[in-house]
Design an enzyme around this catalytic site. Structure first.
Site, short mmCIF file in Angstrom:
data_model
loop_
_atom_site.label_atom_id
_atom_site.label_comp_id
_atom_site.label_asym_id
_atom_site.label_seq_id
_atom_site.Cartn_x
_atom_site.Cartn_y
_atom_site.Cartn_z
N LEU A 10 10.04 3.68 3.18
CA LEU A 10 11.27 3.13 2.58
C LEU A 10 11.80 2.17 3.85
CD1 LEU A 10 13.08 6.13 0.86
CD2 LEU A 10 11.16 4.61 0.09
N ALA A 11 11.91 0.81 3.64
CA ALA A 11 12.05 -0.14 4.61
C ALA A 11 12.76 -1.46 3.84
CB ALA A 11 10.80 -0.56 5.27
N LYS A 24 15.43 -4.66 9.91
CA LYS A 24 15.57 -3.61 11.12
C LYS A 24 14.19 -3.00 11.49
CE LYS A 24 17.16 0.42 9.69
NZ LYS A 24 18.04 1.80 9.50
N GLN A 76 12.15 -4.50 -3.40
CA GLN A 76 13.26 -3.61 -4.28
C GLN A 76 14.25 -4.98 -3.82
OE1 GLN A 76 15.13 -0.62 -1.91
NE2 GLN A 76 15.96 0.49 -3.77
N ASP A 107 12.45 3.35 9.44
CA ASP A 107 13.28 3.53 10.53
C ASP A 107 13.22 4.73 11.31
OD1 ASP A 107 14.68 5.12 8.90
OD2 ASP A 107 16.61 4.13 9.01
N GLY A 144 21.39 14.64 5.98
CA GLY A 144 21.43 15.63 4.59
C GLY A 144 21.01 17.14 5.17
N HIS A 334 1.66 -10.02 47.03
CA HIS A 334 3.09 -10.21 47.30
C HIS A 334 3.43 -11.45 46.74
CE1 HIS A 334 2.07 -7.93 51.17
NE2 HIS A 334 0.95 -8.86 51.25
C1 UD1 Z 1 18.27 9.79 4.10
C2 UD1 Z 1 18.25 11.06 3.53
C3 UD1 Z 1 19.20 12.06 4.40
C4 UD1 Z 1 18.11 12.27 5.57
C5 UD1 Z 1 18.06 10.86 6.22
C6 UD1 Z 1 17.32 10.86 7.69
C7 UD1 Z 1 18.59 10.29 1.11
C8 UD1 Z 1 19.60 10.34 -0.18
N1 UD1 Z 1 19.19 10.78 2.16
O1 UD1 Z 1 19.88 9.29 4.32
O2 UD1 Z 1 18.87 13.31 3.35
O3 UD1 Z 1 18.97 13.30 6.52
O4 UD1 Z 1 17.89 10.00 5.44
O5 UD1 Z 1 17.27 9.68 8.17
O6 UD1 Z 1 17.49 10.06 0.83
N2 UD1 Z 1 16.26 2.40 1.66
C9 UD1 Z 1 15.52 1.70 0.80
N3 UD1 Z 1 16.13 1.17 -0.36
C10 UD1 Z 1 17.32 1.78 -0.73
C11 UD1 Z 1 18.04 2.68 0.30
C12 UD1 Z 1 17.36 3.05 1.47
O7 UD1 Z 1 14.40 0.84 1.18
O8 UD1 Z 1 18.01 1.49 -1.76
C13 UD1 Z 1 15.52 2.63 3.00
C14 UD1 Z 1 16.26 2.26 4.27
O9 UD1 Z 1 16.03 0.87 4.73
C15 UD1 Z 1 15.97 3.41 5.28
C16 UD1 Z 1 15.59 4.76 4.33
O10 UD1 Z 1 15.48 4.39 2.97
O11 UD1 Z 1 14.86 3.05 6.03
C17 UD1 Z 1 16.70 5.59 4.38
O12 UD1 Z 1 17.88 5.06 3.86
P1 UD1 Z 1 19.36 5.36 4.44
O13 UD1 Z 1 20.15 4.77 3.74
O14 UD1 Z 1 19.32 5.18 6.05
O15 UD1 Z 1 19.51 7.04 4.35
P2 UD1 Z 1 20.52 8.00 5.04
O16 UD1 Z 1 21.61 7.87 4.47
O17 UD1 Z 1 19.85 7.82 6.52
CA CA Z 2 18.83 6.29 8.06
#
Ligand code: UD1
Ligand code: CA
Length: 410
Positions: A10-11, A24, A76, A107, A144, A334
């Site tokens: 997921l990125a 990022k 996405q 990340d 989480g 040097h």
């Molecule tokens: C998420 C987890 C959490 C965990 C944490 C660890 C969920 C609901 N929560 O929370 O339980 O402790 O990671 O770091 O999964 N992303 C997408 N598309 C989206 C949303 C997010 O690609 O629509 C990607 C973000 O770019 C990121 C990753 O998913 O790389 C995690 O998303 P982020 O919003 O950072 O989740 P957390 O709130 O950290």
């Molecule tokens: Ca995160």
């Protein structure tokens, strides 16, 4: 292919907290974009195809990993949560027919292939539908929380923003290292609804649904607390980079490299250094740099992209070496700048000597033959060939166009 393994990374997020125009996952950790580490961990555990979910400035992300044919880029366009992001991959995942799918975050570059391997192995021996690695943190804020029943069985994951006061005290957290049975995951995701504080489709809710359906979900406490940190801010980027730097140096030391003062040395993840080489303090090695055995580097040396040092080379104090290839026994002890230069064996480049490799328009090469001796403070103007055994007087300015040595004042 039955039994195959895919991964979803997921990125797609923009990352407001980083305050950046760059996606990022392209921010660098020890010289490589953070996504590169996650991809590498997947490959090490035998993932066949990696689906990377991207959104913000997707073309830049794709360009950074051009030519890596095991990646499928999935767009996405709007970010509605981690569950929504995985759903974007449904078609490709069903088509590919992989039995299991890892789901990871782009990340989290500190991900370890060892832990990932443990998760996959556990998943398969337990014949589970979902397996995740968890970690226990002194300060679980922001993550989480892992909810277990009185017998220790996994019940689910609750996001910080949805936690009850008691759940907030849970120290076992979800670092987002998952392995899922592909079809069980996709089927569950169809039933996820955005009924939470953030109004997002949570991947973690798919886990609840799987458990409610009686599918087997396993959580193993396997992630070291320092490996959990993901990058959501510049502060975390610095923290993660520090942990990664320690790992890089640890690995080099275990292969016989002496690093005199680790906390005052910076070595790129891509650098290679041979046994019995010593790196002195305040040395910065950036990019694809190869250093042979029994070399001495620093203090205060700056080695840059494309530099290759054979064995027994000395690069000493206040020297900058860029894209130079040094033969064995070459010494630049040097105060020198040496760029785009190839040396033979046992070349000596005296204190304060410089290679003028850029004429304002073009970068030009310099070649210095075996056993040549460049006196202190010489300036070698590229393009230039210094013959083997040549002696260049201290303070000379040597022009290459005539391919001979012109001493200053002659
Ligand atoms: C998420 C987890 C959490 C965990 C944490 C660890 C969920 C609901 N929560 O929370 O339980 O402790 O990671 O770091 O999964 N992303 C997408 N598309 C989206 C949303 C997010 O690609 O629509 C990607 C973000 O770019 C990121 C990753 O998913 O790389 C995690 O998303 P982020 O919003 O950072 O989740 P957390 O709130 O950290
Ligand atoms: Ca995160």
């Amino acid at each position: 292919m039955a039994g195959g393994l895919a991964a979803v990374i997921l990125a797609a997020g923009k990352s407001t907290r980083m305050v950046t125009d760059l996606p990022k996952v392209l921010h660098e950790v020890c010289g490589r974009p953070m996504l590169a580490y996650v991809l590498e961990a997947c490959r090490k555990v035998g993932v066949e195809k990696i689906l990377v979910v991207i959104g913000y400035r997707k073309d830049d992300v794709i360009a950074a990993f051009a030519g890596q044919d095991d990646i499928i880029w999935i767009e996405q366009t709007e970010q509605h949560g981690t569950g929504h992001a995985v759903m974007m991959c449904e078609q490709e995942l069903r088509k590919g027919g992989w039995q299991d799918t890892l789901v990871l975050c782009g990340d989290g570059p500190l991900i370890s292939d060892k832990v990932l391997g443990t998760v996959v192995e556990k998943h398969r021996t337990e014949n589970a539908s979902a397996t995740l690695a968890t970690s226990v943190l002194e300060d679980p804020a922001g993550y989480g929380r892992i909810v277990r029943d009185a017998y220790g069985n996994l019940q689910g994951i609750v996001e910080q923003s949805d936690c009850t006061p008691e759940q907030k005290n849970i120290k076992e957290i979800n670092p987002s290292y998952y392995c899922f049975h592909t079809h069980h995951l996709l089927d569950a995701l169809h039933n996820v609804r955005p009924n939470n504080v953030k109004n997002e489709y949570y991947l973690t809710d798919a886990l609840h649904i799987m458990i409610a359906r009686g599918l087997k979900a396993v959580a193993i406490t396997a992630v070291a607390s320092e490996d959990v940190i993901s990058v959501n801010s510049r502060q975390q980027l610095a923290l993660v980079s520090k942990v990664m730097q320690d790992r890089i140096q640890e690995n080099l030391m275990s292969h016989g490299v002496t690093i005199v003062d680790p906390s005052n040395t910076w070595i790129d993840a891509r650098a290679q250094i041979g046994q019995d080489t010593t790196v002195y303090p305040f040395t910065y090695i950036h990019g694809n740099v190869k250093i042979g055995r029994q070399c001495s580097v620093g203090p205060f040396a700056y080695l840059r992209e494309g530099t290759v040092l054979a064995d027994n080379v000395v690069v000493g104090v206040f020297t900058e070496i860029k894209k130079a290839v040094f033969g064995a026994g070459t010494r630049v002890r040097h105060l020198s700048y040496v760029g785009d230069t190839t040396t033979g064996l046992n070349v000596n480049i005296g204190a304060g000597s410089l290679i003028a490799n850029f004429d304002g328009k073009q970068i030009q090469p310099t070649e210095i033959g075996d056993n040549a001796y460049i006196g202190n403070g010489a300036i070698l103007v590229a393009p230039l060939q210094v013959p083997p055994g040549a002696q260049v007087d201290p303070g000379s300015v040597v022009y290459g166009k005539t391919h001979e040595t012109n001493r200053r004042g002659e």
